[in-house]
Design a protein around this motif. Structure first.
Motif, PDB file in Angstrom:
ATOM      1  N   MET A   1      25.104  10.674   7.407  1.00 34.11           N
ATOM      2  CA  MET A   1      24.969   9.084   7.472  1.00 34.11           C
ATOM      3  C   MET A   1      24.961   8.488   6.261  1.00 34.11           C
ATOM      4  O   MET A   1      24.246   9.075   5.196  1.00 34.11           O
ATOM      5  N   SER A   2      25.561   7.542   5.973  1.00 37.42           N
ATOM      6  CA  SER A   2      25.804   6.716   4.732  1.00 37.42           C
ATOM      7  C   SER A   2      25.001   5.430   4.693  1.00 37.42           C
ATOM      8  O   SER A   2      25.203   4.712   5.687  1.00 37.42           O
ATOM      9  N   GLU A   3      24.432   5.130   3.575  1.00 35.01           N
ATOM     10  CA  GLU A   3      23.966   3.619   3.586  1.00 35.01           C
ATOM     11  C   GLU A   3      24.835   2.526   3.346  1.00 35.01           C
ATOM     12  O   GLU A   3      25.787   2.869   2.483  1.00 35.01           O
ATOM     13  N   ASP A 246      22.984  12.173   3.502  1.00 37.61           N
ATOM     14  CA  ASP A 246      22.140  11.865   4.590  1.00 37.61           C
ATOM     15  C   ASP A 246      21.057  10.931   3.902  1.00 37.61           C
ATOM     16  O   ASP A 246      20.222  11.612   3.266  1.00 37.61           O
ATOM     17  N   VAL A 247      20.952   9.676   4.191  1.00 38.92           N
ATOM     18  CA  VAL A 247      20.025   8.959   3.588  1.00 38.92           C
ATOM     19  C   VAL A 247      18.765   9.130   3.826  1.00 38.92           C
ATOM     20  O   VAL A 247      17.720   9.323   2.761  1.00 38.92           O
ATOM     21  N   ASN A 248      18.554   9.379   5.185  1.00 38.79           N
ATOM     22  CA  ASN A 248      16.935   9.452   5.420  1.00 38.79           C
ATOM     23  C   ASN A 248      16.376  10.972   4.669  1.00 38.79           C
ATOM     24  O   ASN A 248      15.238  10.973   4.206  1.00 38.79           O
ATOM     25  N   ALA A 249      17.312  11.923   4.833  1.00 39.59           N
ATOM     26  CA  ALA A 249      16.853  13.171   4.290  1.00 39.59           C
ATOM     27  C   ALA A 249      16.681  13.025   2.752  1.00 39.59           C
ATOM     28  O   ALA A 249      15.783  13.743   2.211  1.00 39.59           O
ATOM     29  N   ARG A 251      16.054  10.356   0.873  1.00 39.44           N
ATOM     30  CA  ARG A 251      14.721   9.742   0.475  1.00 39.44           C
ATOM     31  C   ARG A 251      13.489  10.361   0.797  1.00 39.44           C
ATOM     32  O   ARG A 251      12.445  10.343   0.082  1.00 39.44           O
ATOM     33  N   ALA A 252      13.627  10.957   1.934  1.00 42.49           N
ATOM     34  CA  ALA A 252      12.508  11.984   2.266  1.00 42.49           C
ATOM     35  C   ALA A 252      12.088  12.968   1.164  1.00 42.49           C
ATOM     36  O   ALA A 252      10.817  13.249   0.850  1.00 42.49           O
ATOM     37  N   VAL A 267      19.170   9.514  -4.710  1.00 41.71           N
ATOM     38  CA  VAL A 267      18.279   8.515  -4.330  1.00 41.71           C
ATOM     39  C   VAL A 267      18.829   7.386  -5.512  1.00 41.71           C
ATOM     40  O   VAL A 267      19.084   6.090  -5.083  1.00 41.71           O
TER      41      VAL A 267
END
Length: 329
Positions: A1-3, A246-249, A251-252, A267
């Protein structure tokens, strides 16, 4: 997934067309043809002659179609007033700089004294951007959205620096179209782009970042002082790095462990692409202060890469370099 990247300078930008109650910018591909083009300025009177197609004279009837043209090509909007003839000098300066950029920027010009409807439409935007309805005033346009650039008159060197930053933001968002220009009769033809630079531009437009990187690297191998290739390489490498993240991963991971260098630099890339330049710089500066040895050198090098992407003329980069020196010494 890309931002989904956003222009580095567009946070807080408003829909320009909405201030006058006009419909919002049409979807990509909407017809923008038919917007009157400004003819090349006469050679007399000291005004610069410019290629046909570079400048659009904006009025109330073609405002929307003119905005639509910046869906594919970065634009710069200059608001001036024929009631104050000296403000025309800024139009000439911006046009001259844009002409040197070989169609990478479309110039939109609006005389607010001659167009009362536009004056009424732009007043809220001017107040929001600069605190008062001042002219002249200059905005960048990316996909129909205005980016405040500067109020008042500016020297050519400053205009060039600002337009360079606008083009960087445009490239980060895949806005790489060009205006089809007709050379001024009798004017010498501009040199074509070097083959490797043209290959890089073509690759970027095709979404082939690896090929663009290879072209710029070859250009630098042949000429290590090729500043344009160096800048282009930094921008494309950023796009390439962020393309499969993987944006969510990411940032998490950064939130769970602020000392995780892999997560932090990822990030920071996303923040620059999303327009949160100061956040990216602060994140990496904090890491420079808390690391040592190879880890510190890795973070420092990545931060310098992001400085190159944003541009050395940007005030945030100047402040960032000062903070980096302080952190290192």
């Amino acid at each position: 997934m890309s931002e989904t990247p956003q222009p580095a300078g567009t946070r807080g930008a408003v829909d320009l067309s909405s201030v006058s109650g006009l419909p919002s910018a049409a979807p990509a591909g909407a017809g923008a043809s038919g917007a009157p083009e400004a003819p090349a300025a006469p050679a007399d009177g000291g005004r610069p002659a410019v290629p046909e197609g570079l400048v659009v004279q904006v009025d109330a009837t073609n405002l929307q179609s003119s905005l639509n043209r910046t869906l594919q090509v970065p634009g710069v909007l200059v608001l001036w007033s024929s009631a104050h003839p000296q403000t025309l000098e800024l139009v000439d300066t911006v046009t001259r700089v844009a002409a040197s950029l070989e169609g990478r920027v479309l110039v939109l010009v609006a005389d607010l004294s001659a167009e009362p409807e536009l004056l009424q439409a732009f007043q809220p935007l001017l107040v929001q951007a600069f605190g008062q309805p001042t002219v002249p005033a200059t905005f960048g346009l990316l996909q129909g959205q205005p980016v405040p650039l500067f109020p008042g008159m500016q020297p050519e060197s400053e205009v060039r620096a600002v337009l360079d930053q606008l083009l960087q933001a445009a490239v980060q968002n895949g806005i790489t179209g060009r205006v089809e220009l007709t050379p001024v009769p009798g004017a010498p033809e501009d040199d074509e782009l070097p083959p490797l630079h043209q290959a890089a531009y073509d690759a970027i437009e095709a979404g082939d970042y690896a090929a663009a990187v290879a072209a710029y690297e070859q250009a630098l191998a042949e000429n290590p002082k090729d500043h344009d290739a160096e800048l282009g390489l930094a921008q494309v490498r950023l796009l390439e790095r962020a393309g499969s993240v993987d944006v969510n991963a990411a940032r998490a991971a950064a939130a769970a462990d602020p000392t995780d260098i892999d997560a932090a630099v990822t990030v920071a890339d996303l923040d620059v692409l999303g327009g949160h330049v100061e956040d990216a710089f602060t994140r990496l500066l904090d890491l420079v202060r808390s690391t040592a040895g190879e880890d510190r050198d890795r973070v420092r090098t990545h931060l310098l890469d992001l400085f190159a992407v944003v541009g050395n003329h940007d005030e945030r980069v100047r402040k960032g370099r000062t903070a980096l020196m302080s952190a290192l010494f």
